[in-house]
Design a protein around this motif. Structure first.
Motif, short mmCIF file in Angstrom:
data_model
loop_
_atom_site.label_atom_id
_atom_site.label_comp_id
_atom_site.label_asym_id
_atom_site.label_seq_id
_atom_site.Cartn_x
_atom_site.Cartn_y
_atom_site.Cartn_z
N ALA A 247 75.40 106.52 -35.86
CA ALA A 247 75.42 105.87 -37.17
C ALA A 247 76.04 106.82 -38.18
O ALA A 247 75.73 108.00 -38.20
N SER A 248 76.91 106.26 -39.05
CA SER A 248 77.70 107.13 -39.94
C SER A 248 77.79 106.61 -41.37
O SER A 248 77.61 105.42 -41.63
N ASN A 249 78.13 107.53 -42.27
CA ASN A 249 78.41 107.17 -43.66
C ASN A 249 79.64 106.28 -43.79
O ASN A 249 79.88 105.72 -44.86
N ASP A 250 80.45 106.16 -42.72
CA ASP A 250 81.61 105.25 -42.78
C ASP A 250 81.18 103.80 -42.61
O ASP A 250 82.02 102.90 -42.50
N SER A 251 79.85 103.58 -42.59
CA SER A 251 79.19 102.26 -42.53
C SER A 251 79.19 101.63 -41.13
O SER A 251 78.71 100.51 -40.95
N THR A 252 79.71 102.34 -40.14
CA THR A 252 79.77 101.77 -38.79
C THR A 252 78.74 102.39 -37.85
O THR A 252 78.25 103.50 -38.08
N LEU A 253 78.46 101.64 -36.79
CA LEU A 253 77.76 102.14 -35.62
C LEU A 253 78.78 102.18 -34.50
O LEU A 253 79.63 101.28 -34.42
N LYS A 254 78.71 103.20 -33.67
CA LYS A 254 79.64 103.26 -32.54
C LYS A 254 78.87 103.51 -31.25
O LYS A 254 77.95 104.31 -31.23
N ILE A 255 79.26 102.79 -30.20
CA ILE A 255 78.65 102.98 -28.88
C ILE A 255 79.67 103.70 -28.01
O ILE A 255 80.81 103.24 -27.84
N LEU A 256 79.25 104.86 -27.50
CA LEU A 256 80.12 105.69 -26.67
C LEU A 256 79.73 105.55 -25.20
O LEU A 256 78.54 105.55 -24.87
N ASP A 257 80.72 105.43 -24.36
CA ASP A 257 80.50 105.43 -22.90
C ASP A 257 80.61 106.88 -22.44
O ASP A 257 81.70 107.46 -22.41
N LEU A 258 79.47 107.48 -22.09
CA LEU A 258 79.45 108.90 -21.75
C LEU A 258 80.05 109.18 -20.39
O LEU A 258 80.58 110.28 -20.15
N LEU A 259 79.99 108.21 -19.48
CA LEU A 259 80.54 108.42 -18.14
C LEU A 259 82.07 108.48 -18.19
O LEU A 259 82.70 109.27 -17.50
N GLU A 260 82.66 107.64 -19.05
CA GLU A 260 84.11 107.63 -19.18
C GLU A 260 84.61 108.45 -20.35
O GLU A 260 85.81 108.65 -20.51
N GLY A 261 83.67 108.92 -21.19
CA GLY A 261 84.03 109.75 -22.33
C GLY A 261 84.89 109.04 -23.35
O GLY A 261 85.86 109.58 -23.87
N ARG A 262 84.53 107.77 -23.64
CA ARG A 262 85.36 107.00 -24.59
C ARG A 262 84.51 106.11 -25.47
O ARG A 262 83.35 105.82 -25.17
N LEU A 263 85.12 105.66 -26.57
CA LEU A 263 84.48 104.72 -27.48
C LEU A 263 84.46 103.34 -26.85
O LEU A 263 85.48 102.85 -26.38
N LEU A 264 83.28 102.70 -26.86
CA LEU A 264 83.12 101.39 -26.23
C LEU A 264 83.12 100.27 -27.27
O LEU A 264 83.82 99.27 -27.12
N TYR A 265 82.32 100.44 -28.32
CA TYR A 265 82.23 99.43 -29.38
C TYR A 265 82.15 100.08 -30.75
O TYR A 265 81.55 101.15 -30.90
N THR A 266 82.71 99.40 -31.74
CA THR A 266 82.47 99.74 -33.15
C THR A 266 81.83 98.53 -33.81
O THR A 266 82.34 97.41 -33.68
N LEU A 267 80.69 98.74 -34.46
CA LEU A 267 79.96 97.64 -35.09
C LEU A 267 79.95 97.81 -36.60
O LEU A 267 79.54 98.85 -37.12
N HIS A 268 80.41 96.78 -37.29
CA HIS A 268 80.41 96.77 -38.76
C HIS A 268 79.32 95.83 -39.21
O HIS A 268 79.40 94.63 -39.01
N GLY A 269 78.28 96.35 -39.84
CA GLY A 269 77.22 95.47 -40.31
C GLY A 269 76.65 95.90 -41.64
O GLY A 269 76.19 95.09 -42.42
N HIS A 270 76.70 97.19 -41.90
CA HIS A 270 76.08 97.71 -43.12
C HIS A 270 77.09 97.81 -44.26
O HIS A 270 78.26 98.12 -44.05
N GLN A 271 76.59 97.53 -45.46
CA GLN A 271 77.39 97.73 -46.67
C GLN A 271 77.02 99.13 -47.18
O GLN A 271 76.00 99.31 -47.81
N GLY A 272 77.84 100.10 -46.90
CA GLY A 272 77.49 101.47 -47.24
C GLY A 272 77.01 102.22 -46.01
O GLY A 272 77.05 101.70 -44.89
#
Length: 373
Positions: A247-272
């Motif tokens: 979770a970040s101040n950029d207002s997004t949540l990100k799900i990382l795939d640790l086995l492949e070492g890559r970004l899986l999803y970016t979720l935009h839901g929060h205002q701020g």
């Protein structure tokens, strides 16, 4: 607060009840309850059951910075800017015991996996360990030279990891009470640290916008993610150990795939700023909270210095209350409806065209037939 599915995360519930930024979220083991702490000085317990009302617990004299369910789910611990820790019984009465834990803001509180111990971290630069029974003080860990944002037990309870504004993560042996290693490669303050379910590595979130995963046996960097465009406030491992949510101040949540070492999803839901996030203990949900005073809980299906950054962001983003992930989903559904209507009209036009063509061919055949005669 939001929860989502690793096979296309979807909004399950949207909670609104806090009057200020949400600082922390945690699920009970059976996932029937969700605890949240807020800058409004309240702790809330939300029920996953339909039509069950939320409990609002009032007791802290200042902002609640952290919440954590005991492994059994019979207690919730909270730490506050009022320098105390409270242990709550998460039912309608909301009874609690309180003890002065530190000489400054308590940033982090966590039960050990056996439920017998409690580890706390504070702006007084110390990490402390307590017995849950009678809240007896056991010992202090005091080598950090700035605020300690977070402290966590390893799954087996033998190690403690702590993250600090001195830009280090320290690894402690609980038995000897000694610092066995310091990870010093962060370019900013370290906001959050957590152990991988296997206990073999830790992940850390930094104000340098990075997420780093370290091996605690070899004391080496395993993975380095630069997927956020602002401060990373919080992270949580999926129980399988295969995924990490941030979770970040950029207002997004990100799900990382640790086995492949890559970004899986970016979720935009929060205002701020998205200030906190946590997977449920079974991994089929996660919850997030933000400076927009709203929380969402998302369904994961079957998974394959004051705090300048957060508090100034909170002041900047006391904003329009609700444009949430739910609104986004409604908008998508609306767009799909429009597309469906468009397709329907096109099908009707195609049918008319086919009918006209058929009529023309029939007329042509009639004409040819009459000429032949």
């Amino acid at each position: 607060m939001a929860a989502a599915c690793l096979e296309d995360p979807s909004l399950e519930k949207h909670f609104k009840g806090h009057r200020d930024a949400i600082t922390s979220v945690d699920f009970s083991l059976n996932k029937k309850q969700l605890a949240s702490g807020s800058m409004d000085s309240c702790l809330m317990i939300w029920s996953m059951r339909p039509q069950m009302r939320a409990y609002r617990f009032v007791g802290h004299k200042d902002a609640v910075m952290c919440v954590h369910f005991s492994p059994s789910g019979h207690l919730v611990a909270s730490g506050s800017r009022d320098k105390t820790v409270r242990l709550w019984v998460p039912n309608v009465k909301g009874e609690s015991t309180v003890f002065k834990a530190h000489t400054a803001t308590v940033r982090s509180v966590q039960f050990s996996s056996d439920g017998q111990s409690l580890v706390t971290a504070s702006d007084d630069k110390t990490v402390k360990v307590w017995t849950v029974h009678r809240q007896k003080f056991l010992f202090s860990l005091s080598q950090h030279i700035n605020w300690v944002r977070c402290a966590k037990f390893s799954p087996d309870g033998r190690l403690i990891a702590s993250a600090s504004d001195d830009k280090t993560i320290k690894l402690w042996d609980k038995t000897s009470r000694e610092c066995i290693h310091s990870f010093c490669e962060h370019g900013g303050f370290v906001n959050h640290v957590d152990f991988h379910p296997s206990g073999t590595c830790i992940a850390a979130a930094g104000t340098d916008n990075t997420v780093k995963v370290w091996d605690v046996r070899m004391n080496r960097l395993l993975q380095h993610y630069q997927v956020h465009s602002a401060v990373v406030n919080c992270l949580s491992f999926h129980p399988s150990g295969n995924y990490l949510i941030t979770a970040s101040n950029d207002s997004t949540l990100k799900i990382l795939d640790l086995l492949e070492g890559r970004l899986l999803y970016t979720l935009h839901g929060h205002q701020g700023p998205a200030t906190c996030v946590a997977f449920s203990r079974t991994g089929d949900f996660f919850a997030s909270g933000g400076s927009d005073e709203q929380q969402s809980e998302m369904d994961c299906g079957d998974p394959p210095k004051k705090n300048k950054t957060q508090e100034s962001a909170r002041n900047q983003h006391q904003q329009e209350e609700e444009t949430s992930l739910a609104d986004t989903l409604e908008h998508i559904v609306g767009q799909l409806d429009v597309l469906t209507q468009t397709v329907s009209i096109l099908e009707q036009r195609l049918t008319l065209t086919e009918d006209k063509l058929k009529e023309c061919l029939e007329n042509q055949q009639k004409l040819m037939h009459s000429k032949g005669n």
